[in-house]
Design a protein around this motif. Structure first.
Motif, short mmCIF file in Angstrom:
data_model
loop_
_atom_site.label_atom_id
_atom_site.label_comp_id
_atom_site.label_asym_id
_atom_site.label_seq_id
_atom_site.Cartn_x
_atom_site.Cartn_y
_atom_site.Cartn_z
N ASN A 157 23.20 108.22 58.07
CA ASN A 157 23.45 107.75 56.45
C ASN A 157 23.15 108.76 55.77
OD1 ASN A 157 23.80 105.24 57.82
ND2 ASN A 157 21.75 104.45 57.92
N TYR A 158 23.55 108.33 54.37
CA TYR A 158 23.29 109.29 53.27
C TYR A 158 22.33 108.80 52.28
CZ TYR A 158 27.77 111.54 54.71
OH TYR A 158 28.61 112.08 55.34
N VAL A 159 21.50 109.63 51.73
CA VAL A 159 20.54 109.30 50.46
C VAL A 159 21.47 109.44 49.40
CG1 VAL A 159 18.44 109.57 49.54
CG2 VAL A 159 18.79 110.17 51.81
N ILE A 160 21.58 108.46 48.46
CA ILE A 160 22.52 108.52 47.31
C ILE A 160 21.89 108.22 46.08
CG2 ILE A 160 24.34 108.39 48.78
CD1 ILE A 160 24.71 105.38 47.68
N SER A 161 22.52 108.46 45.04
CA SER A 161 22.25 107.77 43.90
C SER A 161 23.11 106.94 43.50
CB SER A 161 22.24 108.74 42.67
OG SER A 161 22.66 107.95 41.40
N LEU A 162 22.61 105.41 43.79
CA LEU A 162 23.82 104.21 43.84
C LEU A 162 24.50 104.24 42.41
CD1 LEU A 162 25.09 102.21 45.26
CD2 LEU A 162 23.32 100.62 44.61
N SER A 163 23.91 104.41 41.55
CA SER A 163 24.47 104.65 39.98
C SER A 163 25.51 105.67 40.08
CB SER A 163 23.61 104.56 39.04
OG SER A 163 22.64 105.89 39.07
N LYS A 164 25.46 106.82 40.82
CA LYS A 164 26.57 107.73 40.62
C LYS A 164 27.51 107.30 41.40
CE LYS A 164 23.85 111.82 39.64
NZ LYS A 164 22.99 113.05 40.53
N VAL A 165 27.33 106.75 42.72
CA VAL A 165 28.36 106.39 43.69
C VAL A 165 29.28 105.44 43.06
CG1 VAL A 165 28.81 105.08 45.82
CG2 VAL A 165 27.32 107.26 45.93
N VAL A 166 28.44 104.44 42.25
CA VAL A 166 29.14 103.25 41.75
C VAL A 166 30.22 103.61 40.84
CG1 VAL A 166 28.76 101.13 40.30
CG2 VAL A 166 27.76 101.27 42.52
N LYS A 167 29.61 104.59 39.98
CA LYS A 167 30.26 105.48 38.99
C LYS A 167 31.66 105.99 39.41
CE LYS A 167 29.52 107.62 34.62
NZ LYS A 167 28.67 108.13 33.36
N TRP A 168 31.27 106.57 40.37
CA TRP A 168 32.71 107.54 41.07
C TRP A 168 33.40 106.36 41.70
CZ3 TRP A 168 33.30 106.85 46.39
CH2 TRP A 168 34.38 107.61 47.16
N LEU A 169 33.31 105.36 42.24
CA LEU A 169 33.90 104.22 42.65
C LEU A 169 34.75 103.58 41.45
CD1 LEU A 169 34.47 103.11 45.51
CD2 LEU A 169 32.86 101.54 45.28
N GLY A 170 33.97 103.39 40.47
CA GLY A 170 34.87 102.90 39.14
C GLY A 170 35.94 103.73 39.03
N GLY A 171 35.79 105.02 38.98
CA GLY A 171 36.74 106.02 38.43
C GLY A 171 37.86 105.78 39.26
N LEU A 172 38.09 105.69 40.62
CA LEU A 172 38.96 105.45 41.44
C LEU A 172 39.79 104.30 41.32
CD1 LEU A 172 37.43 106.31 45.22
CD2 LEU A 172 38.45 107.82 43.38
N VAL A 173 38.87 102.99 40.89
CA VAL A 173 39.47 101.79 40.57
C VAL A 173 40.34 101.87 39.38
CG1 VAL A 173 38.96 99.49 39.70
CG2 VAL A 173 37.59 100.54 41.83
N GLU A 174 39.87 102.66 38.38
CA GLU A 174 40.85 102.63 37.41
C GLU A 174 41.84 103.65 37.38
OE1 GLU A 174 38.32 102.05 33.26
OE2 GLU A 174 37.60 103.87 34.27
N ALA A 175 41.75 104.61 38.31
CA ALA A 175 42.74 105.71 38.57
C ALA A 175 44.04 104.77 39.42
CB ALA A 175 42.36 106.37 39.62
N ALA A 176 43.54 103.61 40.12
CA ALA A 176 44.31 102.98 40.78
C ALA A 176 45.30 101.99 39.98
CB ALA A 176 43.96 102.17 41.87
N GLY A 177 44.94 101.94 38.44
CA GLY A 177 45.88 100.97 37.79
C GLY A 177 45.21 99.83 37.30
N VAL A 178 43.97 99.42 37.78
CA VAL A 178 43.11 98.21 37.55
C VAL A 178 42.64 98.21 36.20
CG1 VAL A 178 41.09 96.86 38.28
CG2 VAL A 178 42.53 97.91 39.97
N ASN A 179 42.38 97.08 35.43
CA ASN A 179 41.80 97.12 34.21
C ASN A 179 40.33 96.73 34.53
OD1 ASN A 179 43.81 97.01 32.00
ND2 ASN A 179 44.83 95.58 33.38
N LEU A 180 39.62 97.73 33.94
CA LEU A 180 38.08 97.55 34.09
C LEU A 180 37.24 97.42 32.71
CD1 LEU A 180 36.31 100.05 36.52
CD2 LEU A 180 35.55 97.99 35.50
#
Ligand SMILES: Cc1cc2nc3c(=O)[nH]c(=O)nc-3n(C[C@H](O)[C@H](O)[C@H](O)COP(=O)(O)OP(=O)(O)OC[C@H]3O[C@@H](n4cnc5c(N)ncnc54)[C@H](O)[C@@H]3O)c2cc1C
Length: 364
Positions: free
Chosen positions: A122-145
């Motif tokens: 497993n990985y030790v992460i900063s969840l806020s950073k991972v969620v922010k990164w995932l949000g970037g992928l979602v926006e890049a896929a064309g979704v309205n956030l």
């Protein structure tokens, strides 16, 4: 309040941009891309576009409502974003996983780490950073956030739901409109996905109204968490430990954690089921006491508190999972009680439940 509301129409409306909601949005967008590439629409299938997926997040920023410093099991993320290791802000792989028994003055490492506390891989992460990164992928896929848009009420239709009304803006403290008053939108959708996290306000309304409770009602735990920058050499990067015992008595369900991030940053916390018998027990006080244990004292002395927070967790397990579907609606992540309390893991289950919701939606 009877305000004139603007109406907007989406195919899929996701309420909450945590790991569950964002994984759902990205997976729907990926499945739509595959569908469009297959030429199915040209052969008479419906026209689908990621632009018709809306995600609402009440926080100021994507990731702002996450408590940083967590251990992530990467298996759901690996399915969602197969090359995630190239770009995800993963802090460090777990390098050691200890289980410690605390008495008031001493600690004993279990000779064998019990399976729920094993974290290698497993990985030790900063969840806020991972969620922010995932949000970037979602926006890049064309979704309205949409940030700073909280879902305030559900739109009920027939036997199910058909969207949400977002909160009104520009109200004074008594709920009276000010000069800058803007009524919330009525967002209607073919499918509304509730991904509000623990104790979601819309989810609670829906579970009560449609009697979705399982044989047990939901019960909760509380996690109290701090991030510290400690003196160099006090903790190995990737070292993780779970503590049992003092100051938590053996008839209570809970314990502590110590997760070593990179650059001498440490996530520490105490998590407890809220059904303890002693009404005078105070989880916050217990956490402060826990920090005075010699093991924690030698870790934290000379260090600096960086952030702190507390949040509830759905602790009821299998028999407290609400039914996760109604006509036009699905419940995912912590809202749907997808959390393994014994392992203190919900991130990968939130993501996987979001992905399964996406597959269910596209099958309609
Ligand atoms: C102290 C603590 C420590 C934890 N440690 C770990 C760990 O180490 N590893 C692990 O795997 N799991 C851990 N968990 C559990 C994990 O954080 C959750 O299971 C996971 O975040 C659930 O994801 P989610 O998307 O369902 O909900 P959340 O992450 O809570 O996200 C929900 C989002 O929805 C938004 N929202 C809520 N209501 C609305 C609304 N009405 N309108 C618009 N937006 C809304 C919120 O602002 C939030 O951004 C921990 C939990 C706690 C409390």
């Amino acid at each position: 309040m009877n305000a004139q509301r603007e109406q907007l129409e989406a195919d899929v409306l996701i309420v909450g941009a945590g790991p569950a909601g964002l994984a759902c949005a990205l997976h729907v967008a990926n499945l739509i891309k595959k569908y469009n590439e297959s030429g199915a629409a040209a052969k008479g299938g419906p026209q689908l576009s990621a632009e018709n997926i809306y995600v609402l997040e009440k926080g100021r920023e994507i990731g702002a409502h996450q408590l940083s410093g967590a251990i992530m099991n990467p298996k759901a993320l690996a399915e969602l974003v197969p090359d995630f290791e190239k770009s995800a802000p993963l802090d460090t792989p777990v390098t050691d996983d200890a289980a410690l028994l605390f008495t008031e003055g001493s600690s004993l490492r279990f000779p064998i780490t019990p399976p729920p506390f094993k974290n290698k891989g497993n990985y030790v992460i900063s969840l806020s950073k991972v969620v922010k990164w995932l949000g970037g992928l979602v926006e890049a896929a064309g979704v309205n956030l949409f940030k700073e848009f909280g879902g305030a009420e559900l739109v009920y239709e027939g036997d199910g739901i058909a969207g949400v009304i977002t909160e009104d803006k520009g109200l004074d403290k008594n709920g009276k409109p000010k000069d800058n008053f803007t009524p919330g939108y009525e967002l209607r959708a073919k499918v509304t996905v509730l991904a509000e996290g623990t104790r979601g306000s819309l989810t609670k309304q829906l579970v009560a109204k449609k009697k979705l409770d399982n044989i047990n009602p939901q019960s909760y735990g509380i996690g109290i968490k701090e991030l510290w920058d400690v003196q160099p050499g006090r903790i190995q990067t990737g070292y993780v430990a779970h503590t049992l015992g003092w100051p938590v008595s053996m008839d209570m369900y809970g314990g502590g954690w110590i997760y070593g991030l990179s650059n001498n940053r440490v996530s520490i916390g105490l998590v407890l089921a809220l059904e303890y018998g002693n009404p005078q027990f105070d989880p916050h006080e217990a956490f402060q006491k826990w920090k005075t244990h010699p093991f924690l004292r030698s870790l934290l002395e000379g260090g600096k508190l960086v952030r702190y927070g507390a949040k509830s967790l759905p602790y009821g397990g299998w028999y407290a999972m609400p039914r996760s579907y109604v006509d036009g609606g699905l419940i995912i992540g912590d809202s749907g009680s997808f959390l393994d309390s014994q392992r203190l893991k919900g991130i990968h289950l939130a993501m996987k439940s979001g992905m399964l919701a996406a597959e269910t939606i596209l099958k309609r």
